[in-house]
Design an enzyme around this catalytic site. Structure first.
Site, short mmCIF file in Angstrom:
data_model
loop_
_atom_site.label_atom_id
_atom_site.label_comp_id
_atom_site.label_asym_id
_atom_site.label_seq_id
_atom_site.Cartn_x
_atom_site.Cartn_y
_atom_site.Cartn_z
N ARG A 63 0.74 -1.26 -0.22
CA ARG A 63 0.07 0.03 -0.09
C ARG A 63 0.92 1.24 -0.14
O ARG A 63 0.40 2.16 0.67
CB ARG A 63 -1.00 -0.15 1.17
CG ARG A 63 -1.86 -1.22 1.35
CD ARG A 63 -2.88 -1.21 0.19
NE ARG A 63 -3.87 -2.23 0.70
CZ ARG A 63 -3.47 -3.50 0.36
NH1 ARG A 63 -2.62 -3.83 -0.20
NH2 ARG A 63 -4.35 -4.39 0.59
N GLU B 201 -4.37 2.71 7.21
CA GLU B 201 -3.99 2.88 5.63
C GLU B 201 -4.71 4.20 5.07
O GLU B 201 -4.32 4.64 4.21
CB GLU B 201 -4.75 1.76 5.35
CG GLU B 201 -4.57 1.52 3.64
CD GLU B 201 -5.30 0.12 3.11
OE1 GLU B 201 -5.29 -0.89 3.79
OE2 GLU B 201 -5.66 0.19 1.86
N SER C 220 -10.76 -1.06 4.41
CA SER C 220 -9.46 -1.40 5.53
C SER C 220 -9.02 -0.07 6.25
O SER C 220 -8.50 0.77 5.39
CB SER C 220 -8.40 -2.22 5.23
OG SER C 220 -8.81 -3.30 4.59
C1 LIG Z 1 -15.28 -0.92 0.83
C2 LIG Z 1 -13.81 -0.78 0.60
C3 LIG Z 1 -13.14 -1.82 0.16
C4 LIG Z 1 -11.76 -1.63 -0.20
N1 LIG Z 1 -10.95 -2.73 -0.54
C5 LIG Z 1 -9.75 -2.47 -0.57
C6 LIG Z 1 -8.81 -3.60 -1.06
O1 LIG Z 1 -9.12 -4.73 -0.94
N2 LIG Z 1 -7.57 -3.43 -1.15
C7 LIG Z 1 -6.94 -2.05 -1.46
O2 LIG Z 1 -5.81 -1.82 -1.78
N3 LIG Z 1 -7.89 -0.93 -1.01
C8 LIG Z 1 -9.08 -1.09 -0.92
N4 LIG Z 1 -9.95 -0.09 -0.29
C9 LIG Z 1 -9.32 1.22 -0.35
C10 LIG Z 1 -9.64 2.20 -1.78
O3 LIG Z 1 -10.52 1.56 -2.40
C11 LIG Z 1 -8.27 2.39 -2.56
O4 LIG Z 1 -7.48 2.87 -1.74
C12 LIG Z 1 -8.43 2.93 -3.91
O5 LIG Z 1 -7.22 2.90 -4.53
C13 LIG Z 1 -8.99 4.43 -3.66
O6 LIG Z 1 -9.26 4.90 -4.80
P1 LIG Z 1 -10.08 6.48 -4.81
O7 LIG Z 1 -10.15 6.81 -6.43
O8 LIG Z 1 -11.25 6.25 -3.86
O9 LIG Z 1 -8.69 7.23 -4.18
P2 LIG Z 1 -9.03 8.47 -2.96
O10 LIG Z 1 -9.41 7.90 -1.78
O11 LIG Z 1 -9.65 9.77 -3.62
O12 LIG Z 1 -7.32 8.83 -3.13
C14 LIG Z 1 -6.42 7.68 -2.53
C15 LIG Z 1 -5.18 8.78 -2.55
O13 LIG Z 1 -4.62 8.78 -4.05
C16 LIG Z 1 -4.53 10.18 -4.33
N5 LIG Z 1 -4.75 10.27 -5.42
C17 LIG Z 1 -5.93 10.01 -6.21
N6 LIG Z 1 -6.07 10.27 -7.26
C18 LIG Z 1 -4.75 10.88 -7.73
C19 LIG Z 1 -4.20 11.25 -8.93
N7 LIG Z 1 -4.81 11.17 -10.23
N8 LIG Z 1 -2.80 11.81 -8.93
C20 LIG Z 1 -2.15 11.67 -7.67
N9 LIG Z 1 -2.84 11.44 -6.67
C21 LIG Z 1 -3.94 10.91 -6.54
C22 LIG Z 1 -5.17 10.94 -3.28
O14 LIG Z 1 -4.67 12.14 -2.95
C23 LIG Z 1 -5.03 10.15 -1.88
O15 LIG Z 1 -3.78 10.07 -1.39
C24 LIG Z 1 -11.31 -0.39 0.06
C25 LIG Z 1 -12.09 0.75 0.16
C26 LIG Z 1 -13.44 0.58 0.46
C27 LIG Z 1 -14.23 1.75 0.57
#
Ligand SMILES: Cc1cc2nc3c(=O)[nH]c(=O)nc-3n(C[C@H](O)[C@H](O)[C@H](O)COP(=O)(O)OP(=O)(O)OC[C@H]3O[C@@H](n4cnc5c(N)ncnc54)[C@H](O)[C@@H]3O)c2cc1C
Length: 326
Positions: free
Chosen positions: A157, A322, A227
């Site tokens: 991560r 995380e 998580s």
């Molecule tokens: C129900 C649920 C289940 C999940 N299961 C998992 C899992 O199994 N495994 C896992 O790894 N994660 C999991 N996650 C966490 C999450 O889905 C991931 O971390 C995902 O990649 C976040 O995507 P997001 O578009 O919502 O990013 P955001 O939450 O909006 O951003 C995450 C990070 O990325 C940065 N960011 C976003 N876009 C950009 C860009 N274009 N350029 C630079 N930085 C950027 C943001 O500044 C922030 O630091 C889960 C979340 C939920 C709610």
């Protein structure tokens, strides 16, 4: 391009918490992003995706940037997706086109740009396993740079991007090396037992979605950020100490360190299903904190700190979030 002043971020975080951003900018292509940034030299830039890994602890006094860049193309097995593409939609598209490699990451919320920052992982696979390169805007020089997988310095991560000041690099697109004859990873959890007959990437995807639906809250129904804590790594020595007191402690050896599932420790501390204010520990997966509908960021912070404290007291292990606190 859409610019909203004093924007409501309720729709932009899956915890479903109320917070405002001084400005929200939704851009449709790189030119719009560069034009905007050249016209507004700002200090506080926050690129986000769907906010599924964020906890807004208050209003954000800077500019939130959201990518609406959604093109996907491929040259044989090299697939490129722009930052605003929903990761799960990309996975479905690649599988239906006959390419495997991303199936274990099915049903993880979020967009491609964030996935490359987070190095998302599930069922024994991480994004880094298929990433070939990442194109990003390097904001201080306003130029597009290409980072190889090695440049991205992926870890659990973790990535190079997570160690830069937020808003320095804005991911524009990610290229994945997929395969029409990919090796399937079925050795994690009970994935194998969910698949009938000869496994294919599509069957793996369907099995992953089914398991996840049973275990994790659907973001459309329950506010959460998945998580909340990372799984901690401890030394062999510390692990043996814990095992002498808790012989059933689950563990995974990785590069000389031992990973202990944080969910197990949280459950052992009696937190599963417990609620504090409007925040609760999800009953099906204690690693997940949920918003029972009326939670404030203070409730979630208080609950997470209480959990950290009791895990530290019981096991001597510091578990770290995380989720990114904003
Ligand atoms: C129900 C649920 C289940 C999940 N299961 C998992 C899992 O199994 N495994 C896992 O790894 N994660 C999991 N996650 C966490 C999450 O889905 C991931 O971390 C995902 O990649 C976040 O995507 P997001 O578009 O919502 O990013 P955001 O939450 O909006 O951003 C995450 C990070 O990325 C940065 N960011 C976003 N876009 C950009 C860009 N274009 N350029 C630079 N930085 C950027 C943001 O500044 C922030 O630091 C889960 C979340 C939920 C709610």
């Amino acid at each position: 391009m859409t610019i909203i002043e004093n924007a409501d971020l309720l729709k932009y975080n899956t915890f479903r918490l109320s917070a405002k951003a001084r400005r929200l900018v939704i851009y449709d292509n790189v030119e719009e992003l560069v034009d905007y940034l050249q016209g507004h030299r700002e200090e506080n830039l926050l690129p986000i995706g769907q906010g599924s890994n964020l906890l807004f602890t208050g209003d954000y006094s800077g500019t939130v940037l959201v990518s609406n860049m959604k093109n996907v193309w491929h040259d044989e097995d090299l697939w490129t997706a722009e930052s605003g593409v929903v990761m799960d939609e990309l996975i479905e598209q690649t599988i239906l086109a006959g390419y495997g490699g991303l199936e274990n990451l099915s049903h993880i919320p979020g967009v491609v740009g964030a996935a490359a920052v987070q190095n998302i992982g599930a069922y024994g696979v991480e994004l880094k396993d298929t990433v070939e390169k990442v194109d990003a805007l390097y904001v201080p020089e306003m130029k597009v740079v290409t980072l190889t997988k090695e440049d991205c310095r992926y870890g659990y991560r973790d990535s190079f991007f997570k160690h830069q000041k937020t808003g320095t690099f804005i991911v524009l697109s990610v290229s994945f090396r997929l395969s029409q004859h990919s090796e399937l990873r079925l050795d994690y959890g009970h994935l194998k037992t969910e698949i009938e007959g000869e496994p294919t990437p599509l069957k793996v995807r369907e099995a992953v979605v089914k398991i996840r639906r049973n275990k994790l809250p659907e973001v459309s129904e329950i506010g959460s950020a998945g998580s909340f804590f990372k799984n901690p790594f401890v030394s062999v020595e510390q692990f043996e100490k814990i095992r002498s007191q808790y012989p059933n402690v689950p563990s995974f050896e990785q590069s000389g360190m031992i990973k202990i599932p944080a969910a197990w420790m949280i459950e052992q501390c009696g937190w599963k299903g417990r609620q504090m204010g409007g925040a609760a520990v999800y009953e099906n997966q204690p690693l997940v904190l949920v918003n029972r509908g009326c939670a404030t960021s203070k409730d979630i912070l208080a609950l997470s700190e209480a959990i950290q404290k009791s895990v530290k007291e019981k096991f001597g292990v510091q578990i770290e979030p995380e989720v990114v606190f904003i």
